[in-house]
Write a protein that holds these residues in place. Structure first.
Motif, mmCIF file in Angstrom:
data_model
loop_
_atom_site.group_PDB
_atom_site.id
_atom_site.type_symbol
_atom_site.label_atom_id
_atom_site.label_comp_id
_atom_site.label_asym_id
_atom_site.label_seq_id
_atom_site.Cartn_x
_atom_site.Cartn_y
_atom_site.Cartn_z
ATOM 1 N N ARG A 166 49.617 12.534 78.825
ATOM 2 C CA ARG A 166 48.273 12.306 79.088
ATOM 3 C C ARG A 166 47.442 11.958 77.554
ATOM 4 O O ARG A 166 46.225 12.596 77.409
ATOM 5 C CB ARG A 166 47.408 13.190 79.913
ATOM 6 N N ALA A 230 50.876 22.722 87.192
ATOM 7 C CA ALA A 230 49.732 21.823 86.815
ATOM 8 C C ALA A 230 49.600 20.619 87.788
ATOM 9 O O ALA A 230 50.148 19.526 87.003
ATOM 10 C CB ALA A 230 49.532 21.766 85.452
ATOM 11 N N GLU A 231 49.210 20.740 88.772
ATOM 12 C CA GLU A 231 49.414 19.615 89.840
ATOM 13 C C GLU A 231 48.806 18.509 89.342
ATOM 14 O O GLU A 231 48.962 17.328 89.444
ATOM 15 C CB GLU A 231 49.078 19.968 91.225
ATOM 16 N N HIS A 232 47.612 18.531 88.714
ATOM 17 C CA HIS A 232 46.922 17.608 88.006
ATOM 18 C C HIS A 232 47.539 16.892 87.124
ATOM 19 O O HIS A 232 46.914 15.683 86.766
ATOM 20 C CB HIS A 232 45.564 18.137 87.732
ATOM 21 N N LEU A 233 48.583 17.092 86.525
ATOM 22 C CA LEU A 233 49.227 16.465 85.565
ATOM 23 C C LEU A 233 50.470 15.899 85.870
ATOM 24 O O LEU A 233 51.171 15.335 85.004
ATOM 25 C CB LEU A 233 49.764 17.638 84.239
ATOM 26 N N ASP A 234 50.856 15.958 87.182
ATOM 27 C CA ASP A 234 51.993 15.502 87.716
ATOM 28 C C ASP A 234 52.111 14.121 87.393
ATOM 29 O O ASP A 234 51.031 13.341 87.391
ATOM 30 C CB ASP A 234 52.250 15.600 89.160
ATOM 31 N N SER A 235 53.338 13.319 87.005
ATOM 32 C CA SER A 235 53.453 11.918 86.804
ATOM 33 C C SER A 235 54.871 11.478 87.219
ATOM 34 O O SER A 235 55.698 12.260 87.432
ATOM 35 C CB SER A 235 53.303 11.982 85.316
#
Length: 250
Positions: A166, A230-235
């Protein structure tokens, strides 16, 4: 624990053997909780030794092993930039050309790469290329992926490398062991030591682990090493969705 008076101001402990100040209350609380719940006896064989008798349940054993591994990595670790990191059972050392065969053997084993098939290697030449890239990272940054040694054996690899997530610089935590070494806490011990070293070296730089959703063993290692989901960073990576675990995120 003991009715003998002990020094509690830390003046006898070398600077290299102390946790970062912010982490000390948490570690003390973890040990206090373990002793409150599980301590059943105390013996002092000598002035320098204290033997604690704990409940023999699997949960207590796992907790004690985890705390011991994390404490040992702080007490005995050397600077990874000096090319070695030592824990209670392990030594992580900078790879050399002599480790190319290990790189090839481990990354041509379908069991070791089951969740990350894109990491598989077919030829020794590919292993030589991977070693070269790892070595270039060491030359540039002074740290990188290390060979995990224990009892005269090379068990696999663990370390961190610089990458971007990110648009932010992070340290990617990597651990891959010979399947014969699975199930004995080796990965957790190595990863915990590496995360501890990274936190002390540069606390502002997040350590992240990219783990496939079905790789529950690797997820447990990441959590035991001190990372959290950190689910919001999953990619999406080369093998599909990566779940991200991180030490922290701004």
């Amino acid at each position: 624990m003991s009715d003998h008076q002990i020094t509690t101001d830390g003046s006898w402990v070398p600077d290299a053997c102390t946790l970062p100040t912010a982490e000390r209350p948490v570690r003390l609380a973890e040990f206090d909780q373990l002793f409150r719940d599980a301590l059943r006896g105390v013996e002092r064989p000598s002035a320098q030794h204290l033997r604690l008798r704990l409940d023999g349940t699997p949960q207590v054993e796992e907790t004690a092993r985890d705390l011991t591994a994390r404490e040992s990595s702080v007490m005995r670790s050397r600077d990874l930039g000096a090319e070695e990191l030592v824990t209670a059972r392990l030594a992580l050392r900078r790879p050399t050309p002599a480790d190319i065969d290990l790189i090839h053997a481990l990354h041509s084993d379908p069991r070791a790469c089951a969740h990350n098939p894109s990491d598989m290697l077919s030829t020794r030449a590919e292993a030589e290329d991977r070693y070269q890239r790892w070595d270039e990272h060491w030359q540039r940054w002074g740290f990188g992926y290390g060979v995990v040694h224990a009892g005269g054996l090379r068990l696999g690899f663990c370390g961190v490398k610089v990458m971007a997530l990110r648009r932010r610089e992070v340290l990617n935590l990597f651990y891959r062991l010979d399947p014969a070494a699975w199930g004995d806490g080796i990965a957790s011990e190595a990863a915990t030591a590496v995360v501890g070293w990274a936190a002390a070296r540069g606390p502002g730089c997040p350590v992240i682990a990219r783990v496939r959703p079905g790789n529950t063993g690797s997820q447990r290692v990441a959590v035991r090493a001190g990372l959290h989901r950190a689910e919001h960073l999953d990619s999406h990576g080369e093998d599909g969705l990566d779940w991200i675990f991180t030490s922290h995120w701004p």
